[in-house]
Design an enzyme around this catalytic site. Structure first.
Site, PDB file in Angstrom:
ATOM      1  N   HIS A  71       0.827  -1.212   0.000  1.00  0.00           N
ATOM      2  CA  HIS A  71       0.000   0.000   0.000  1.00  0.00           C
ATOM      3  C   HIS A  71       0.858   1.257   0.000  1.00  0.00           C
ATOM      4  O   HIS A  71       0.520   2.244  -0.658  1.00  0.00           O
ATOM      5  CB  HIS A  71      -0.990  -0.004   1.186  1.00  0.00           C
ATOM      6  CG  HIS A  71      -0.384   0.063   2.540  1.00  0.00           C
ATOM      7  ND1 HIS A  71       0.327  -0.978   3.094  1.00  0.00           N
ATOM      8  CD2 HIS A  71      -0.371   1.050   3.460  1.00  0.00           C
ATOM      9  CE1 HIS A  71       0.736  -0.626   4.307  1.00  0.00           C
ATOM     10  NE2 HIS A  71       0.319   0.594   4.547  1.00  0.00           N
ATOM     11  N   CYS A 156     -28.870  -3.316 -14.477  1.00  0.00           N
ATOM     12  CA  CYS A 156     -29.840  -3.955 -13.582  1.00  0.00           C
ATOM     13  C   CYS A 156     -31.259  -3.895 -14.157  1.00  0.00           C
ATOM     14  O   CYS A 156     -32.212  -4.336 -13.505  1.00  0.00           O
ATOM     15  CB  CYS A 156     -29.794  -3.312 -12.196  1.00  0.00           C
ATOM     16  SG  CYS A 156     -30.049  -1.530 -12.205  1.00  0.00           S
TER      17      CYS A 156
END
Ligand code: FMN
Length: 180
Positions: A71, A156
């Protein structure tokens, strides 16, 4: 050209994330991608690696582990951060400053001077939800550039606001944003 960190959430628009990674690379940027673990279930990280020529990260821990602190390495490498597509959940985590996955941990470690843009993609009811609207406002207040979603037919099955803009439009917005 920029060193772009492209962070992708698990949206139905993730196929546009692949195309975006490809076109940004073709435009001359170095593009390193981080997928959320759920995004990596929807689309293989290998596809992002193929179009960017760069290793893709999903997890910091486990067998995929690359460096001692991925990170930090990713966060200090980036000259700009683009989160696209950004799910409702990822937006919430970023707004709250959570650090439970590699995307959110890395973004938290990016220096404040580095520009960041988020591109929401979700069902119209999710986008209208006060919690999501509040989280997007929080990100804007924290200095994020929030790219407006489009209205249209959604994966959707409904029509409304929440579609990730077409890749060419995101590219144009990114070019303008980076030019500054
Ligand atoms: C096929 C599929 C498509 C999805 N598309 C979206 C989407 O466009 N936007 C969204 O906010 N959530 C979407 N979801 C739900 C997210 O994947 C879910 O909230 C997940 O926990 C998000 O994880 P992430 O934010 O870590 O990527 C979708 C789920 C599935 C299975």
């Amino acid at each position: 050209m920029s060193q772009l960190l492209l962070c992708c959430g698990a949206s139905a628009a993730l196929h546009k994330g692949v195309d975006l990674a490809s076109k940004l690379t073709q435009a001359g940027h170095r593009v390193r991608c981080i997928l959320t673990p759920t995004a990596a279930e929807l689309v293989s990280p290998q596809l992002f690696e193929a179009v960017t020529g760069e290793a893709v990260s999903v997890y910091e821990m486990g067998p995929e582990r690359r460096g001692s602190m991925d990170h930090i390495e990713l966060a200090t490498w980036a000259s700009a951060v683009l989160v696209a597509p950004a799910t409702a959940d990822l937006i919430s985590r970023l707004a709250l400053g959570l650090a439970g996955d590699l995307v959110t941990t890395t973004v938290l470690a990016v220096p404040q001077a580095v520009p960041r843009m988020v591109c929401p993609a979700m069902n119209p009811n999710m986008l209208e939800n006060p919690a999501v609207a509040r989280n997007l406002r929080s990100l804007a207040e924290d200095g994020w550039r929030v790219l407006d979603s489009e209205s249209g037919h959604m994966a959707c099955g409904v029509d409304g606001q929440g579609r990730l803009p077409e890749v060419e439009e995101i590219l144009a917005a990114v070019a303008k944003w980076l030019a500054g």
